[in-house]
Design a protein around this motif. Structure first.
Motif, PDB file in Angstrom:
ATOM      1  N   ALA A  40      31.107  -6.881   0.468  1.00  0.00           N
ATOM      2  CA  ALA A  40      32.316  -7.024   1.273  1.00  0.00           C
ATOM      3  C   ALA A  40      32.658  -8.497   1.441  1.00  0.00           C
ATOM      4  N   ALA A  41      33.911  -8.857   1.146  1.00  0.00           N
ATOM      5  CA  ALA A  41      34.338 -10.253   1.262  1.00  0.00           C
ATOM      6  C   ALA A  41      34.598 -10.642   2.707  1.00  0.00           C
ATOM      7  N   THR A  42      35.046  -9.711   3.504  1.00  0.00           N
ATOM      8  CA  THR A  42      35.326  -9.956   4.915  1.00  0.00           C
ATOM      9  C   THR A  42      34.821  -8.769   5.727  1.00  0.00           C
ATOM     10  N   ALA A  43      34.659  -9.001   7.020  1.00  0.00           N
ATOM     11  CA  ALA A  43      34.283  -7.903   7.903  1.00  0.00           C
ATOM     12  C   ALA A  43      35.472  -6.956   8.078  1.00  0.00           C
ATOM     13  N   VAL A  44      35.190  -5.677   8.130  1.00  0.00           N
ATOM     14  CA  VAL A  44      36.224  -4.669   8.371  1.00  0.00           C
ATOM     15  C   VAL A  44      35.937  -4.026   9.721  1.00  0.00           C
ATOM     16  N   HIS A  45      36.933  -4.065  10.619  1.00  0.00           N
ATOM     17  CA  HIS A  45      36.779  -3.519  11.967  1.00  0.00           C
ATOM     18  C   HIS A  45      37.576  -2.225  12.103  1.00  0.00           C
TER      19      HIS A  45
END
Length: 363
Positions: A40-45
């Protein structure tokens, strides 16, 4: 052995040099169905509570539990209106908080009581708004895909490094490239394997070809007459180290070509795997931005002996919380294929006594 190790680049220095060549690759967006195994490149909320409203967990009649308290076949409770039938997964109608089984209703009369919330899932029971569904740098697993799908996420930004795996002068069939390709992909990258003759020009051409973020060259790293991988790297770019204080894997090396890191892996299976674990996997982590998971530990069944001055990879087999050392350099294939991990002995140690708690590098 001490004199030899003095002429070889220490593993820590080689690892730092390799990481300096490897910035994170640009993120790209992929459909969720393709994200499993990627980093994952960024956190997913979670953008909303999951579920966003009270939801039925089973088929039945949506009722207000308090309205049918004490209901039984001998004391039926007449409902003011016929209850709505719901299927598992349906949103509960306003004013209802439980799912009554079909046999609990006769006409418009409840003949069974039920507790508030029974047969339902409340708002936010699965996830609260703002919860992290997958963290930046985390390898996306099926469990993450389930949480992301439940949150309505359809696309995910990932970092997927492209590794070209060049097998030099590989005999047919080449049994090692598929193993390394699988380990590369398990680390969150993609692998494309190609075979070239063991000669500088074709090796250089394969290194220089476009379409990869890093290159692994397998085989031809020794100092014999047919070992030409370092020459091929020098022709395509620059050799920064050839010969590392790593056992097995002393003939490994690295460099750069076209601003891309190039890792030279020995052709012997145990040496190739050792160099991959010590250098290849950390290189992929640097390219993908992967966060290393917490290390697993275990207790040694037998002692491990090592030479001071060389970092040593010892292959192991895990038996629950116990670790059985299998060996390192010159390990026969029949023993190597039993390994499910390795222990990295740092160069300042002479090994570990039996009963020691050690970190395990998974294979």
């Amino acid at each position: 052995m001490r004199a030899l190790s003095a002429a070889l680049m220490p593993l820590a220095e080689a690892l730092a040099g390799l990481r300096r060549l490897a910035g994170p690759v640009a993120p790209r967006t992929v459909p969720l169905v393709q994200a499993n195994g990627c980093i994952a490149a960024t956190a997913v909320h979670a953008s909303r509570p999951i579920p966003p409203q009270r939801t039925a967990l089973r088929d039945g009649f949506a009722v207000e539990a308090a309205a049918i308290g004490g209901a039984s076949p001998y004391a039926p409770v007449m409902l003011p209106r016929a209850p709505v039938w719901v299927e598992a997964g349906d949103a509960m109608p306003v004013g209802t908080d439980a799912v009554l089984a079909a046999e609990g209703l006769e006409g418009r009369s409840a003949v069974a009581e039920i507790g508030a919330g029974e047969g339902t899932r409340a708002v936010g029971d699965d996830r609260s708004e703002g919860d992290i569904l997958v963290a930046a740098g985390e390898r996306i697993a099926p469990r993450h895909c389930l949480a992301l799908a439940a949150a309505g996420v359809r696309d995910v930004a990932v970092r997927a490094a492209r590794i070209r795996l060049i097998a030099t002068g590989a005999p047919e069939p080449d049994g090692l490239s598929p193993v390394l390709a699988a380990l590369i992909e398990r680390s969150g990258a993609t692998a494309k394997a190609v075979s070239v003759p063991d000669a500088p020009e074709p090796i250089a051409g394969a290194i220089a070809a476009a379409g990869a973020d890093a290159i692994f060259v397998l085989g031809g790293t020794g100092f014999g007459r047919s070992d030409r991988s370092a020459e091929g790297l020098a022709e395509a770019g620059h050799v920064l180290a050839h010969g590392l204080a790593l056992r097995p894997g002393e003939t490994a090396g690295f460099g750069e070509a076209g601003r891309r890191p190039v890792l030279l892996l020995p052709g012997r299976p145990e040496a190739a795997l050792a160099a991959f674990l010590a250098l290849g996997r950390p290189l992929i982590a640097a390219l993908t931005g992967a966060v290393e998971p917490m290390p697993r530990t275990g207790t040694l069944r037998r002692k491990i002996t090592s030479s001071v001055g060389l970092a040593e990879i010892v292959f192991i087999r895990c038996h629950g919380g116990e670790i059985e050392p299998l060996g390192g350099a010159d390990l026969p294939l029949r023993r190597l294929i039993e390994a499910d991990g390795a222990v990295l002995v740092p160069p300042e140690r002479e090994g570990y006594p039996a009963g020691s708690e050690v970190e395990v590098v998974p294979l």
